[in-house]
Write a protein that holds these residues in place. Sequence first.
Motif, PDB file in Angstrom:
ATOM      1  N   HIS A   9      28.260  14.564   4.620  1.00  0.00           N
ATOM      2  CA  HIS A   9      28.198  15.413   5.430  1.00  0.00           C
ATOM      3  C   HIS A   9      28.494  16.828   4.955  1.00  0.00           C
ATOM      4  CE1 HIS A   9      32.463  14.690   6.337  1.00  0.00           C
ATOM      5  NE2 HIS A   9      32.451  16.144   6.445  1.00  0.00           N
ATOM      6  N   VAL A  10      27.741  17.646   5.868  1.00  0.00           N
ATOM      7  CA  VAL A  10      28.155  19.005   5.533  1.00  0.00           C
ATOM      8  C   VAL A  10      28.888  19.608   7.013  1.00  0.00           C
ATOM      9  CG1 VAL A  10      27.148  21.278   5.494  1.00  0.00           C
ATOM     10  CG2 VAL A  10      26.318  19.610   4.306  1.00  0.00           C
ATOM     11  N   SER A  11      30.102  20.400   6.854  1.00  0.00           N
ATOM     12  CA  SER A  11      30.633  20.609   7.970  1.00  0.00           C
ATOM     13  C   SER A  11      30.455  22.419   8.224  1.00  0.00           C
ATOM     14  CB  SER A  11      32.310  20.356   7.816  1.00  0.00           C
ATOM     15  OG  SER A  11      32.341  19.283   7.925  1.00  0.00           O
ATOM     16  N   GLY A  42      34.050  20.192  18.788  1.00  0.00           N
ATOM     17  CA  GLY A  42      33.162  20.094  17.885  1.00  0.00           C
ATOM     18  C   GLY A  42      32.010  19.300  18.193  1.00  0.00           C
ATOM     19  N   ALA A  43      31.047  18.968  17.066  1.00  0.00           N
ATOM     20  CA  ALA A  43      30.012  18.003  17.504  1.00  0.00           C
ATOM     21  C   ALA A  43      29.574  17.583  15.901  1.00  0.00           C
ATOM     22  CB  ALA A  43      28.706  18.650  18.205  1.00  0.00           C
ATOM     23  N   TRP A  44      28.908  15.932  16.208  1.00  0.00           N
ATOM     24  CA  TRP A  44      28.294  15.749  15.039  1.00  0.00           C
ATOM     25  C   TRP A  44      27.065  15.369  15.042  1.00  0.00           C
ATOM     26  CZ3 TRP A  44      32.395  11.446  13.149  1.00  0.00           C
ATOM     27  CH2 TRP A  44      33.452  11.902  12.564  1.00  0.00           C
ATOM     28  N   TYR A  45      26.245  15.444  14.168  1.00  0.00           N
ATOM     29  CA  TYR A  45      24.644  15.293  14.205  1.00  0.00           C
ATOM     30  C   TYR A  45      24.131  14.138  13.057  1.00  0.00           C
ATOM     31  CZ  TYR A  45      24.618  18.423  17.901  1.00  0.00           C
ATOM     32  OH  TYR A  45      24.770  19.279  18.984  1.00  0.00           O
ATOM     33  N   GLN A  46      23.193  13.437  13.266  1.00  0.00           N
ATOM     34  CA  GLN A  46      22.636  12.716  12.230  1.00  0.00           C
ATOM     35  C   GLN A  46      21.476  13.775  11.741  1.00  0.00           C
ATOM     36  OE1 GLN A  46      23.939   9.551  11.397  1.00  0.00           O
ATOM     37  NE2 GLN A  46      22.618  10.008   9.432  1.00  0.00           N
ATOM     38  N   VAL A  47      21.463  13.935  10.289  1.00  0.00           N
ATOM     39  CA  VAL A  47      20.178  14.532   9.840  1.00  0.00           C
ATOM     40  C   VAL A  47      19.578  13.862   8.441  1.00  0.00           C
ATOM     41  CG1 VAL A  47      19.561  16.803   8.743  1.00  0.00           C
ATOM     42  CG2 VAL A  47      21.472  16.854  10.613  1.00  0.00           C
ATOM     43  N   GLY A  48      18.509  13.191   8.979  1.00  0.00           N
ATOM     44  CA  GLY A  48      17.942  12.096   7.731  1.00  0.00           C
ATOM     45  C   GLY A  48      19.411  11.024   7.515  1.00  0.00           C
ATOM     46  N   GLN A  50      21.974  11.876   6.133  1.00  0.00           N
ATOM     47  CA  GLN A  50      23.509  12.579   6.218  1.00  0.00           C
ATOM     48  C   GLN A  50      23.758  13.208   7.355  1.00  0.00           C
ATOM     49  OE1 GLN A  50      20.943  13.081   3.551  1.00  0.00           O
ATOM     50  NE2 GLN A  50      21.898  11.640   2.278  1.00  0.00           N
ATOM     51  N   GLN A  51      24.833  13.694   7.719  1.00  0.00           N
ATOM     52  CA  GLN A  51      25.478  14.087   8.749  1.00  0.00           C
ATOM     53  C   GLN A  51      25.750  15.804   8.631  1.00  0.00           C
ATOM     54  OE1 GLN A  51      28.669  11.773  10.422  1.00  0.00           O
ATOM     55  NE2 GLN A  51      27.534   9.801  10.147  1.00  0.00           N
ATOM     56  N   LEU A  52      25.563  16.255   9.799  1.00  0.00           N
ATOM     57  CA  LEU A  52      26.041  17.640  10.079  1.00  0.00           C
ATOM     58  C   LEU A  52      27.379  17.653  11.130  1.00  0.00           C
ATOM     59  CD1 LEU A  52      25.889  20.867   9.807  1.00  0.00           C
ATOM     60  CD2 LEU A  52      24.371  20.631  11.528  1.00  0.00           C
ATOM     61  N   HIS A  75      23.937  28.351   1.752  1.00  0.00           N
ATOM     62  CA  HIS A  75      23.159  27.786   2.994  1.00  0.00           C
ATOM     63  C   HIS A  75      22.998  26.138   2.858  1.00  0.00           C
ATOM     64  CE1 HIS A  75      20.293  28.397  -0.300  1.00  0.00           C
ATOM     65  NE2 HIS A  75      19.757  27.441   0.255  1.00  0.00           N
ATOM     66  N   PHE A  76      22.504  25.471   3.757  1.00  0.00           N
ATOM     67  CA  PHE A  76      22.264  24.162   3.219  1.00  0.00           C
ATOM     68  C   PHE A  76      20.868  23.819   3.798  1.00  0.00           C
ATOM     69  CE2 PHE A  76      23.240  24.035   7.866  1.00  0.00           C
ATOM     70  CZ  PHE A  76      22.507  23.168   8.482  1.00  0.00           C
ATOM     71  N   ALA A  77      20.106  22.866   3.006  1.00  0.00           N
ATOM     72  CA  ALA A  77      18.783  22.458   2.907  1.00  0.00           C
ATOM     73  C   ALA A  77      18.555  21.256   3.500  1.00  0.00           C
ATOM     74  CB  ALA A  77      18.150  22.773   1.596  1.00  0.00           C
ATOM     75  N   ILE A  78      17.313  21.113   4.360  1.00  0.00           N
ATOM     76  CA  ILE A  78      16.947  19.803   4.843  1.00  0.00           C
ATOM     77  C   ILE A  78      15.452  19.787   4.494  1.00  0.00           C
ATOM     78  CG2 ILE A  78      16.132  18.729   7.045  1.00  0.00           C
ATOM     79  CD1 ILE A  78      18.391  20.661   8.327  1.00  0.00           C
TER      80      ILE A  78
END
Length: 131
Positions: A9-11, A42-48, A50-52, A75-78
Amino acid sequence: MLHIENIHHVSLSVTDVQKSKYFYGNILGFQELDRPNFDFPGAWYQVGNQQLHLIQHEDSTTLRKSNELNSRDGHFAIRVKDYDQTLAYLKERNLEVSEKPNSKSGFAQIFCNDPDFNLIEFNVEQKALKK
């Protein structure tokens, strides 16, 4: 030696979790995950695969002090499937974007900001661009 599997994950620090949840959940359409009952918002998300993770911290600031879309900033890349569809999707949501379809990186890139000026890159391999 480290035996790395992937980035889990990325925070990101955010100043207003509700505003950020609207951006990541409603505008970008990321899937929100259940999150442990921490003693801070806070909040957590699924991104592919990985998680954000968003962490509300009112005193937090990003390294970025402006909303300028500068790809040299942190930055982070998707990775996305379709450059043109992603660009249209972001523009339909009235997000300011920076387009770099011919980046020297070898990726066709689109950059935008979240509400706290965290920079996000969406990319595809340049060879995947429709001619």
